[in-house]
Design a protein around this motif. Structure first.
Motif, PDB file in Angstrom:
ATOM      1  N   ALA A   1       0.718  -1.129   0.098  1.00  0.00           N
ATOM      2  CA  ALA A   1       0.133  -0.125  -0.121  1.00  0.00           C
ATOM      3  C   ALA A   1       0.945   1.057   0.062  1.00  0.00           C
ATOM      4  CB  ALA A   1      -0.833  -0.049   1.176  1.00  0.00           C
ATOM      5  N   GLY A   2       2.186   1.054  -0.201  1.00  0.00           N
ATOM      6  CA  GLY A   2       3.136   2.299  -0.158  1.00  0.00           C
ATOM      7  C   GLY A   2       3.274   2.854   1.258  1.00  0.00           C
ATOM      8  N   LEU A   3       3.227   2.124   2.197  1.00  0.00           N
ATOM      9  CA  LEU A   3       3.407   2.604   3.767  1.00  0.00           C
ATOM     10  C   LEU A   3       4.711   2.062   4.235  1.00  0.00           C
ATOM     11  CD1 LEU A   3       0.088   1.775   5.053  1.00  0.00           C
ATOM     12  CD2 LEU A   3       0.838   4.098   4.399  1.00  0.00           C
ATOM     13  N   ARG A   4       5.596   3.153   4.743  1.00  0.00           N
ATOM     14  CA  ARG A   4       6.895   2.687   5.399  1.00  0.00           C
ATOM     15  C   ARG A   4       6.593   1.534   6.613  1.00  0.00           C
ATOM     16  NH1 ARG A   4       8.934   7.893   7.662  1.00  0.00           N
ATOM     17  NH2 ARG A   4       6.731   8.109   8.153  1.00  0.00           N
ATOM     18  N   GLU A   5       7.399   0.622   6.594  1.00  0.00           N
ATOM     19  CA  GLU A   5       7.076  -0.312   7.647  1.00  0.00           C
ATOM     20  C   GLU A   5       8.455  -0.865   8.125  1.00  0.00           C
ATOM     21  OE1 GLU A   5       4.199  -4.210   7.548  1.00  0.00           O
ATOM     22  OE2 GLU A   5       5.861  -4.418   6.104  1.00  0.00           O
ATOM     23  N   GLY A   6       8.600  -0.744   9.546  1.00  0.00           N
ATOM     24  CA  GLY A   6       9.757  -1.123  10.150  1.00  0.00           C
ATOM     25  C   GLY A   6       9.398  -2.608  10.616  1.00  0.00           C
ATOM     26  N   TYR A   7      10.706  -3.483  10.743  1.00  0.00           N
ATOM     27  CA  TYR A   7      10.431  -4.901  11.208  1.00  0.00           C
ATOM     28  C   TYR A   7      11.595  -5.360  11.843  1.00  0.00           C
ATOM     29  CZ  TYR A   7      13.002  -6.160   7.135  1.00  0.00           C
ATOM     30  OH  TYR A   7      13.875  -6.350   6.097  1.00  0.00           O
ATOM     31  N   ASP A   8      11.407  -6.420  12.862  1.00  0.00           N
ATOM     32  CA  ASP A   8      12.291  -6.838  13.756  1.00  0.00           C
ATOM     33  C   ASP A   8      12.070  -8.302  13.967  1.00  0.00           C
ATOM     34  OD1 ASP A   8      14.265  -4.181  14.689  1.00  0.00           O
ATOM     35  OD2 ASP A   8      12.121  -3.816  14.763  1.00  0.00           O
ATOM     36  N   ILE A   9      12.958  -9.283  13.541  1.00  0.00           N
ATOM     37  CA  ILE A   9      12.332 -10.680  13.646  1.00  0.00           C
ATOM     38  C   ILE A   9      12.773 -11.027  15.020  1.00  0.00           C
ATOM     39  CG2 ILE A   9      12.459 -12.938  12.797  1.00  0.00           C
ATOM     40  CD1 ILE A   9      11.168 -11.065  10.864  1.00  0.00           C
ATOM     41  N   MET A  10      11.814 -11.664  15.876  1.00  0.00           N
ATOM     42  CA  MET A  10      12.168 -12.409  17.209  1.00  0.00           C
ATOM     43  C   MET A  10      12.353 -13.785  16.953  1.00  0.00           C
ATOM     44  SD  MET A  10       9.873 -12.476  20.576  1.00  0.00           S
ATOM     45  CE  MET A  10      10.323 -10.891  21.439  1.00  0.00           C
ATOM     46  N   SER A  11      13.544 -14.388  17.278  1.00  0.00           N
ATOM     47  CA  SER A  11      13.509 -15.874  17.335  1.00  0.00           C
ATOM     48  C   SER A  11      14.496 -16.429  18.384  1.00  0.00           C
ATOM     49  CB  SER A  11      14.015 -16.187  15.955  1.00  0.00           C
ATOM     50  OG  SER A  11      15.501 -15.914  15.698  1.00  0.00           O
ATOM     51  N   TYR A  12      14.315 -17.641  18.662  1.00  0.00           N
ATOM     52  CA  TYR A  12      15.388 -18.347  19.565  1.00  0.00           C
ATOM     53  C   TYR A  12      15.330 -19.619  19.111  1.00  0.00           C
ATOM     54  CZ  TYR A  12      16.581 -15.128  23.314  1.00  0.00           C
ATOM     55  OH  TYR A  12      16.960 -13.904  24.273  1.00  0.00           O
ATOM     56  N   ASP A  13      16.590 -20.178  19.073  1.00  0.00           N
ATOM     57  CA  ASP A  13      16.566 -21.724  18.643  1.00  0.00           C
ATOM     58  C   ASP A  13      16.560 -22.379  19.861  1.00  0.00           C
ATOM     59  OD1 ASP A  13      19.383 -22.361  19.219  1.00  0.00           O
ATOM     60  OD2 ASP A  13      19.966 -21.609  17.277  1.00  0.00           O
ATOM     61  N   GLU A  14      16.633 -23.470  20.073  1.00  0.00           N
ATOM     62  CA  GLU A  14      16.550 -24.209  21.294  1.00  0.00           C
ATOM     63  C   GLU A  14      17.880 -24.358  22.101  1.00  0.00           C
ATOM     64  OE1 GLU A  14      15.853 -28.724  20.851  1.00  0.00           O
ATOM     65  OE2 GLU A  14      15.775 -28.387  18.776  1.00  0.00           O
ATOM     66  N   SER A  15      19.051 -24.416  21.120  1.00  0.00           N
ATOM     67  CA  SER A  15      20.451 -24.214  21.769  1.00  0.00           C
ATOM     68  C   SER A  15      20.577 -23.069  22.778  1.00  0.00           C
ATOM     69  CB  SER A  15      21.429 -24.518  20.894  1.00  0.00           C
ATOM     70  OG  SER A  15      21.722 -23.377  20.161  1.00  0.00           O
ATOM     71  N   GLU A  16      19.917 -21.954  22.102  1.00  0.00           N
ATOM     72  CA  GLU A  16      20.385 -20.845  22.884  1.00  0.00           C
ATOM     73  C   GLU A  16      19.282 -20.560  24.184  1.00  0.00           C
ATOM     74  OE1 GLU A  16      20.757 -17.213  19.420  1.00  0.00           O
ATOM     75  OE2 GLU A  16      18.644 -18.460  19.082  1.00  0.00           O
ATOM     76  N   VAL A  17      18.212 -21.187  24.073  1.00  0.00           N
ATOM     77  CA  VAL A  17      17.170 -21.179  25.436  1.00  0.00           C
ATOM     78  C   VAL A  17      17.808 -22.191  26.297  1.00  0.00           C
ATOM     79  CG1 VAL A  17      15.216 -21.642  26.205  1.00  0.00           C
ATOM     80  CG2 VAL A  17      15.340 -20.832  23.930  1.00  0.00           C
ATOM     81  N   ARG A  18      18.404 -23.315  25.978  1.00  0.00           N
ATOM     82  CA  ARG A  18      18.951 -24.350  26.705  1.00  0.00           C
ATOM     83  C   ARG A  18      20.146 -23.818  27.576  1.00  0.00           C
ATOM     84  NH1 ARG A  18      18.869 -28.331  23.310  1.00  0.00           N
ATOM     85  NH2 ARG A  18      17.074 -28.866  23.606  1.00  0.00           N
ATOM     86  N   ARG A  19      21.236 -23.137  27.084  1.00  0.00           N
ATOM     87  CA  ARG A  19      22.180 -22.557  27.570  1.00  0.00           C
ATOM     88  C   ARG A  19      21.903 -21.421  28.751  1.00  0.00           C
ATOM     89  NH1 ARG A  19      26.086 -19.600  22.992  1.00  0.00           N
ATOM     90  NH2 ARG A  19      24.568 -17.984  22.630  1.00  0.00           N
TER      91      ARG A  19
END
Ligand code: NAD
Ligand code: IPM
Ligand code: MN
Length: 351
Positions: free
Chosen positions: A146-164
């Motif tokens: 639609a021609g609008l400016r959009e900012g984005y930031d992806i949130m993610s964790y893989d299981e090894s990051e959570v485990r440690r």
């Protein structure tokens, strides 16, 4: 024992100078190497984390870090902003576990934003994940259909990051009162659902720790309703950032909260780490000489403990800080009139 000192911007310079005085007063064979970080590094070298600073970091047993952040730099491309220095160091040195203790000091109950009887029970540790989450995911600006400016930031964790980080949380709880509260937003976020699943799996290896789960909005509320219920809180990068600033005001001031950022790299006497107050460069008071240096001095104590194996000296520094507060020597942040150097003098006198 080699310590990299990266004082950075704004009050980072002022508070680090006092922590250095304290370290220099100890009967230890310490040597100090300095390096430029943040806006001052950008102005000097064109980058907030120049390669020579990273080289110094790698040569040392620990980093004492002040703060970065400079309003002059707020419109630079993101990868050149001062904040990239601290994010870059955490990432480059694999410092994934950020320990942020918050404990009521006797004599400070009246300075808390909470009622004294609520505040006096605070003795908690936030174990914040530091290498992942929405901080390090893909991010950008784009234009929608639609021609609008959009900012984005992806949130993610893989299981090894959570485990440690879960393991770091359980181990911290074993050394304290045996309670671990995992904070997430599993009712809405897939990232948090995986977080919760992995924390529950990890709990099997720690039958002596009582594990609970709390949604982050409730955790923010419980932190001011009844902070005494928390022992160790383990949470992601973003939630831990926010909750730790909140915890600081429960204790009395953001000028009091220290942190240790640790990873897997070992030193001769402990674990390599970066030590910094949880606050920033405070441009509103920078240059006035009124910043509270105690958070940085307490960070230096954590450095002695975790990276140099100097528990006795660490405890000595912490006791000197507690005595300063018990003696009613308060900076402006706590309603007093002691300036930065006077607080540093007071700690040295009590050492
Ligand atoms: P801030 O923590 O710098 O300051 C918030 C408020 O607390 C200000 O009013 C400040 O005067 C006060 N304050 C902070 N530390 C204090 C101390 N030791 N003694 C007395 N008062 C103190 O947060 P902000 O204003 O949101 O951010 C300013 C800059 O710092 C931004 O550029 C931000 O990105 C950066 N920042 C850096 C770090 C870091 O280097 N690890 C941490 C937080 C913020
Ligand atoms: C902190 C700060 C940093 C963070 C910023 C300056 C990148 O707020 O150390 O708490 O968000 O981690
Ligand atoms: Mn923060």
């Amino acid at each position: 024992m080699k310590i990299a000192v990266f004082a950075g911007d704004g009050i980072g310079q002022e508070v680090t100078a006092q922590a250095l005085r304290v370290l220099e007063a100890l009967p230890l064979p310490l040597s100090f190497l300095t390096g430029d970080v943040g806006g001052m590094a950008y102005k000097k070298h064109g980058h907030p984390l120049p390669p020579e600073t990273l080289t110094v970091a790698r040569e040392c047993d620990a980093i004492l870090f002040g703060a970065v952040g400079d309003p002059d730099c707020d419109n630079l491309a993101r990868d050149l902003r001062p904040e990239q220095a601290i994010l870059g160091l955490r990432s480059a040195m694999g410092l994934f576990a950020n320990l942020r203790p918050a404990k009521m000091f006797p004599g400070l109950e009246g300075a808390s934003a909470l009622r004294p009887e609520v505040a006096s029970a605070i003795d908690l540790l936030i174990v914040r994940e530091l290498n992942g989450d929405v901080y390090f995911g893909e991010k950008g600006m784009r234009t929608t259909d639609a021609g609008l400016r959009e900012g984005y930031d992806i949130m993610s964790y893989d299981e090894s990051e959570v485990r440690r980080i879960a393991i770091a949380g359980f181990e911290a709880a074993q050394k304290r009162r045996g309670m671990l509260c995992s904070v997430d937003k599993a009712n809405v976020l897939e990232t948090s659902q995986l977080w919760r699943d992995v924390v529950i799996e990890t709990a099997a290896g720690f039958p002596d720790v009582k594990l609970t789960h709390m949604l982050v909005d409730n955790a923010a509320m419980q932190l001011v309703r009844n902070p005494g219920q928390f022992d160790v809180v383990v949470t992601g990068n973003l939630f831990g950032d926010i909750l730790s600033d909140q915890a600081s005001m429960c204790v009395g001031s953001i000028g009091l909260l220290a942190s240790a950022s640790l990873g897997e790299r070992k030193t001769a006497h402990g674990t390599f780490g970066l030590y910094e107050p949880i606050h920033g460069s405070a441009p509103d008071i920078a240059g006035k000489g009124i910043a509270n240096p105690l958070a940085t001095i307490l960070s230096a104590a954590e450095l002695l403990r975790h990276s140099l194996g100097q528990e006795e000296q660490a405890a000595r520094v912490e006791q000197a800080v507690a005595k300063v507060l018990a003696d009613g020597i308060f900076g402006a942040d706590l309603g007093g009139d002691a300036d930065t150097a006077t607080i540093g003098d007071a700690v040295l006198a009590r050492l």
